[in-house]
Design an enzyme around this catalytic site. Sequence first.
Site, PDB file in Angstrom:
ATOM      1  N   GLU A 287      19.907  77.427  14.615  1.00 48.30           N
ATOM      2  CA  GLU A 287      21.355  77.511  14.450  1.00 48.30           C
ATOM      3  C   GLU A 287      22.069  76.559  15.413  1.00 48.30           C
ATOM      4  O   GLU A 287      21.730  76.486  16.594  1.00 48.30           O
ATOM      5  CB  GLU A 287      21.771  78.959  14.735  1.00 48.30           C
TER       6      GLU A 287
ATOM      7  N   CYS B 124      20.980  83.827  11.594  1.00 43.84           N
ATOM      8  CA  CYS B 124      20.943  84.663  12.800  1.00 43.84           C
ATOM      9  C   CYS B 124      21.548  86.044  12.564  1.00 43.84           C
ATOM     10  O   CYS B 124      20.919  86.912  11.973  1.00 43.84           O
ATOM     11  CB  CYS B 124      21.630  83.936  13.962  1.00 43.84           C
TER      12      CYS B 124
ATOM     13  N   LYS C  58      27.787  80.739   7.620  1.00 44.20           N
ATOM     14  CA  LYS C  58      27.405  82.039   8.167  1.00 44.20           C
ATOM     15  C   LYS C  58      28.427  83.097   7.771  1.00 44.20           C
ATOM     16  O   LYS C  58      29.636  82.888   7.855  1.00 44.20           O
ATOM     17  CB  LYS C  58      27.308  81.935   9.692  1.00 44.20           C
TER      18      LYS C  58
END
EC number: 6.3.5.1
Length: 659
Positions: free
Chosen positions: A44, A163, A111
């Site tokens: 990330e 994540c 995200k």
Amino acid sequence: MKLIKVGAGIVNQTPLDWEGNFQRLVGAIEQARTQGVSLLCLPELCISGYGCEDAFFAPNTFSQSLKYLLALRPYTRGMVVSVGLPLLVQNKAFNCACLLVDGEIAGFVAKKFLAGNGIHYEPRWFTPWTQEGYTTVRIEGKDYKVGDIYFRVDDVKIGFEICEDAWVANRPGRQLYLHGIDVILNPSASHFAFGKLEVRKRFILDGSRAFGVTYVYSNLLGNEAGRVIYDGGGIIACNGQLVAAGERLSFDDYNVTSAVVDIELSRLAQVQMQTQFAIDKDFGHVVEVDFHFPNIHPEAWHPQEADWEHSPFLKEEEFARAMMLGLFDYMRKSRSRGFVISLSGGADSSAISVLCRMLIDEGIRRLGMEGFKQKLAYFKEIQDCKSADEIAQKMITVAYQATRNSSETTRRAAEELAKAIHAEYHHLDIDAIIQQYIALISESIGRPLTWEKDDLTLQNIQARGRAPSIWMLANLKNALLLSTSNRSEAAVGYATMDGDTAGGLSPIAGIDKAYLRRWLRWMETEGLGGHYRIPALRYVNEQQPTAELRPPDSKQTDEADLMPYEILDDIEEAAIRDKRAPVDCYLLLRQKYPQYEADTLKAWVKKFFRLWCRNQWKRERYAPSFHLDDANLDPKTWCRFPILSGGFEEELRALDEIT
């Protein structure tokens, strides 16, 4: 069979180090290529660095990230590679993963769930992608999809959980499963904390099993931005089975963990699930890519379950390895020429000194002598050293600073430990300086200072009097001065500002005193890997912790000044981590420590809460500390508390009513 080789790349990046980050990403891609990897997941925000903080508000951060994304394209010829970067879309900032296919941009996944708890502040900088579907972003005159999308590369469907996306109940993998995704990539910046690996393992293995996919997890590595340590550890799982696990807490710039997986087995697992499904006809959410994965001969595939190698579960070893990596990266990224420690002969400064020596030995063991020195190429003083002992003599400087209240016990402990780790050792007698300060103030106020009237003042001047000389040594060496305060002291302010808190880094401010003492005994008798022991620590371990600031006949100890460290730590855990009221803390102590009188336990609870509230200003002024435990007291990364407050006085009065 549909065999492809996938890889999880870990990278040790630095925020805003554009060229350095780029070169390490290229290195990881080339390493993956030599392993025959055709689908590689990188971490990330690995182009910019994760810890850019408010630099994510700067337009330059986005333009530079895009510039280096475009520069990476030719290095991905013949491969499929995901890289993380911040991306501006319609005047909003998104945390994105870009899929590069055969040297071209395929699209961007944004995200969905931003990390905004504990040490993470992503919602301050980024917008979560909360809607289904996509928009487009124009790059070099061409429009690319960005948002809630997945990719069909060859006939393999690839989706993302970035994540935090995987740590929530409504994780994207649930929807990806409905579209028959074959591979989920998880580019992460998941910080190290004690016990966190077990949680991470669960969401990876459970995700691969529940969604019937190959799951590829990549992570950052090292002390990226100063406080947070990333442990790396690439992981690949298929249908609930671990197939590859990479090394954690290594000294590498980058590393790739790879495995051959059978996509058909994942598809079969989904067939057997016979659960809710969605016909994949909404091609608006799919990016089709004309690319064919290289053929892998069936004989190259050896399906077997891997073990969690390179994953030390013993807390003592995890602590040592995380601290070694954190100290090493902080030193080299700040271009400091070693470490300076005021070595008192007590537990805190001894633990830090030992860790500084351990990082030299472990770094040389892992990188080789020349590789270790190359990582510190700016540190000219060590380049001609032939052994770890010689490097330690140049890299670690310690000073025992004595006053009339110092004992022969602590002096010997400091001297023997310095000798054992081959540090440069100085014995500085600062008593005359302290007495000059005392005389100066006594003359000014017209009376002598006495222990009966001025106890705290006389203690503090000794601690503060040690700061100038140790700072001078750090300045002379161009080295990093390490503060020696621990978490138990931070909780109750049992530290002298501009004294034992002086330093550029406070590495153990997140570690409680009771644990440090256990760790030092472990290092004396067992040691890292069962063989790296430091017997000289017995001179430290046989003592009771003491500040040695009062006259020797007072027999001062830390626990007499405060309370037993185990009890202090239990109150801190209940009051600060679990947000318990004073009465609740007392009742918990009554259950755990029946050997103590009720009034004694009440007194300790009151002392803790009052000292906690009075000393928030000290915690605000501590030098940066490493985040090693997800119950930290650092107000800049974990535990915010008002500097001024009512002090729990009403809640503490309620204690007197409890029998």
